[in-house]
Design an enzyme around this catalytic site. Structure first.
Site, PDB file in Angstrom:
ATOM      1  N   GLU A  66     -27.854  82.663  54.133  1.00 27.95           N
ATOM      2  CA  GLU A  66     -29.016  83.545  54.301  1.00 27.95           C
ATOM      3  C   GLU A  66     -29.159  84.001  55.752  1.00 27.95           C
ATOM      4  O   GLU A  66     -30.163  83.741  56.415  1.00 27.95           O
ATOM      5  CB  GLU A  66     -30.282  82.839  53.809  1.00 27.95           C
ATOM      6  CG  GLU A  66     -30.197  82.498  52.324  1.00 27.95           C
ATOM      7  CD  GLU A  66     -31.508  82.036  51.702  1.00 27.95           C
ATOM      8  OE1 GLU A  66     -32.339  81.472  52.427  1.00 27.95           O
ATOM      9  OE2 GLU A  66     -31.689  82.240  50.492  1.00 27.95           O
ATOM     10  N   GLU A  92     -26.997  81.242  44.715  1.00 23.10           N
ATOM     11  CA  GLU A  92     -28.258  80.516  44.555  1.00 23.10           C
ATOM     12  C   GLU A  92     -29.142  81.278  43.591  1.00 23.10           C
ATOM     13  O   GLU A  92     -29.372  82.486  43.767  1.00 23.10           O
ATOM     14  CB  GLU A  92     -29.016  80.391  45.878  1.00 23.10           C
ATOM     15  CG  GLU A  92     -28.503  79.321  46.780  1.00 23.10           C
ATOM     16  CD  GLU A  92     -29.390  79.125  47.995  1.00 23.10           C
ATOM     17  OE1 GLU A  92     -30.629  79.243  47.869  1.00 23.10           O
ATOM     18  OE2 GLU A  92     -28.829  78.879  49.062  1.00 23.10           O
TER      19      GLU A  92
HETATM   20  C1  BG6 Z   1     -32.846  79.357  49.743  1.00 21.17           C
HETATM   21  C2  BG6 Z   1     -32.146  78.389  50.643  1.00 21.17           C
HETATM   22  O1  BG6 Z   1     -33.632  80.204  50.496  1.00 21.17           O
HETATM   23  O2  BG6 Z   1     -33.775  78.880  48.833  1.00 21.17           O
HETATM   24  C3  BG6 Z   1     -32.100  76.954  50.148  1.00 21.17           C
HETATM   25  O3  BG6 Z   1     -30.836  78.809  50.969  1.00 21.17           O
HETATM   26  C4  BG6 Z   1     -33.434  76.630  49.535  1.00 21.17           C
HETATM   27  O4  BG6 Z   1     -31.749  76.118  51.202  1.00 21.17           O
HETATM   28  C5  BG6 Z   1     -33.679  77.553  48.350  1.00 21.17           C
HETATM   29  O5  BG6 Z   1     -33.580  75.291  49.170  1.00 21.17           O
HETATM   30  C6  BG6 Z   1     -34.947  77.260  47.591  1.00 21.17           C
HETATM   31  O6  BG6 Z   1     -36.024  77.225  48.457  1.00 21.17           O
HETATM   32  P1  BG6 Z   1     -37.030  75.991  48.513  1.00 21.17           P
HETATM   33  O7  BG6 Z   1     -37.878  76.247  49.652  1.00 21.17           O
HETATM   34  O8  BG6 Z   1     -37.719  75.966  47.210  1.00 21.17           O
HETATM   35  O9  BG6 Z   1     -36.154  74.786  48.705  1.00 21.17           O
END
Ligand code: BG6
Length: 487
Positions: free
Chosen positions: A191, A383
């Site tokens: 990111e 992701e």
């Molecule tokens: C992404 C990141 O933005 O979202 C991860 O690359 C992160 O590291 C994921 O864990 C989910 O976000 P969160 O804040 O719910 O863990």
């Protein structure tokens, strides 16, 4: 005709060292920015968590490093460091084709600027990659995921200092050489666009006056672009077969109304977001950057040869995270809902997660189409997932139908995008095993198909167990999507 995903589609799961490994001071690992992420106060829950986006300063940093009482959950994560064998065996049971993880830079170079690497750190990832290869699971490795050696923060001021490029490239070359025959897919910066919000966590920047400064952030981003391009060059020289990708937090926005001003606001938001992948994929600064830099008084220090480096060594593929969509409105002020790294007014057509993230599977198809139309290079969703509160039944089972629904609906839309003509390499579900949240440092915001018995304070056995979604994903992978697509 049976609908299925293309042969060789890379199904899997994704994690990051700073949220998953724990063992923050084991075997010579040096301190990293993520070690100073405090657990959020209960009233801050269901938001992005102020710790994530608040600009760090020297005083707070020193306090956190010496603090013996506060809760810093990323220091213990989910203990993957000691349980990797068990975790990988569960991924093999689900049939993973790939597993995304990151290397903690400060395990390899504890301070960040050393010449010689820490052998114990390198040996740990050797064991992990060997274990993955044993099951035929392809590692997908991020070089920098929301952590950065503290020594480079204190001594060099983070990524705004050009010297950090050399340190990063040395780190990248070291791991490319060491894992030459074990890792085929690499991502440089997770990111990369989030440096605009988390200057400290990923950029190692300190802001004494409590404000994020665009000048420093874009200068740091420029250095990351160069470092990423030079790492891509090195990776190909060391092994011409490896593929290197960029990684963007994709923020799909829709105009809130058909008012042309709102449509223009959506164009602006897209520019803000896609600026980063435009540089890394196309190998040059986009035309719209000039005006943005001028109006925001940003003057980049671009060394001789930098622009050639960007142009000569673009990425091989583009990866991104996708969780939700948002609305763009010129006149802001409507009630905002929390979201992954963004606040947006609620979209009346969408439902939100427990944390207010607006679930939008069709948005994934839209994004895939947009990105492929724009770049025409292979894409990968690295992701996607649902953070939710899970309930463990008395017999230990966890019925997470909501997670299954989320997965199913996004897989359906990915299939549609492939049918639309998008070249999609794979899909890694975020947090396949429960891990500490990046934004709020909670454990109770769970994404996993595999449950970890640990609470927000790090109390519990850390034992693993299978949720209903575990069996669903297993079947999905075994049928290459057919079980989802043909019902
Ligand atoms: C992404 C990141 O933005 O979202 C991860 O690359 C992160 O590291 C994921 O864990 C989910 O976000 P969160 O804040 O719910 O863990």
């Amino acid at each position: 005709m049976t609908k299925q995903f293309p042969e060789g589609f890379l199904w899997g799961g994704a994690t990051a060292a700073n949220q998953f490994e724990g063992a923050w001071d084991a075997d010579g690992r040096g301190p990293a920015t993520s070690d100073t992420s405090r657990a959020v106060a209960p009233e801050e829950r269901k938001t992005m968590g102020s710790e994530f986006t608040t600009p760090m300063n020297q005083k707070r940093l020193d306090f956190a490093l010496n603090d013996k009482e506060g809760l810093y959950p990323k220091r213990w994560g989910s203990d993957f460091y000691h349980r990797y064998k068990e975790d990988i065996a569960l991924y093999a049971e689900m049939g993973f084709k790939t597993f995304r993880l990151s290397i903690a830079w400060s395990r390899i170079f504890p301070k960040g600027d050393e010449k010689e690497p820490n052998e114990a750190g390198l040996a740990f990832y050797d064991k992990v990659f060997d274990e993955l290869n044993k099951y035929g699971i392809e590692p997908l490795v991020t070089l920098s995921h929301y952590e950065f050696p503290i020594h480079l923060v204190k001594e060099y001021g983070g990524w705004k200092n050009r010297k950090v490029i050399d340190f990063f490239v040395h780190y990248a070359e070291t791991v490319f050489k060491r894992y030459k025959d074990k890792v085929k897919y690499w991502l440089t910066f997770n990111e990369i666009n989030i440096i605009g919000m988390t200057g400290y966590l990923s950029g190692g920047l300190l802001f004494e006056d409590g404000k994020l400064h665009l000048q420093d952030m874009y200068q740091a981003a420029h250095h990351q672009f160069i470092a990423s391009a030079l790492a891509t060059k090195a990776a190909h020289e060391i092994n011409p077969d490896v593929k290197v990708g960029c990684m963007l937090a994709r923020m799909q926005a829709y105009p809130a109304t058909c008012n042309p001003d709102d449509v223009m606001e959506e164009v602006r938001k897209d520019h803000e977001n896609l600026f980063f992948s435009d540089v890394q994929v196309r190998g040059k600064y986009p035309s719209y950057a000039k005006r943005f830099f001028k109006e925001n008084h940003i003057q980049l220090d671009i060394a001789e040869g930098d622009l050639e480096i960007l142009e000569k060594f673009p990425v091989d593929f583009m990866s991104f995270s996708y969780y939700m969509s948002s609305l763009a409105r010129k006149e802001v002020g409507k009630a905002a809902t929390a979201g992954n790294l963004m606040l947006s007014e609620p979209n009346p057509y969408l439902k939100a997660s427990d944390w207010g993230w607006q679930i939008d599977p069709v948005g994934l198809r839209i994004t895939l189409n947009n990105l492929y139309d724009r770049y025409q290079i292979p894409l990968m969703v690295v992701e996607n997932g649902l953070g939710a509160l899970d309930k463990v039944e008395e017999d230990g089972s966890i019925h997470d139908q909501y997670r299954i629904d989320y997965l199913k609906s996004h897989v359906e839309q990915m299939y549609e995008a492939i049918e639309d003509g998008v070249d999609l390499m794979g899909y890694t579900w975020w947090g396949c095993t429960d891990l500490v949240s990046a934004s709020t440092s909670e454990m109770s915001k769970r994404y996993g198909f595999v449950y970890v018995d640990a609470d927000d304070k790090g109390q519990g056995t850390f034992n693993r167990s299978r949720k209903d979604s575990f069996y669903y994903y297993k079947e999905l992978i075994a049928s290459n999507g057919a079980n989802v697509l043909n019902k």
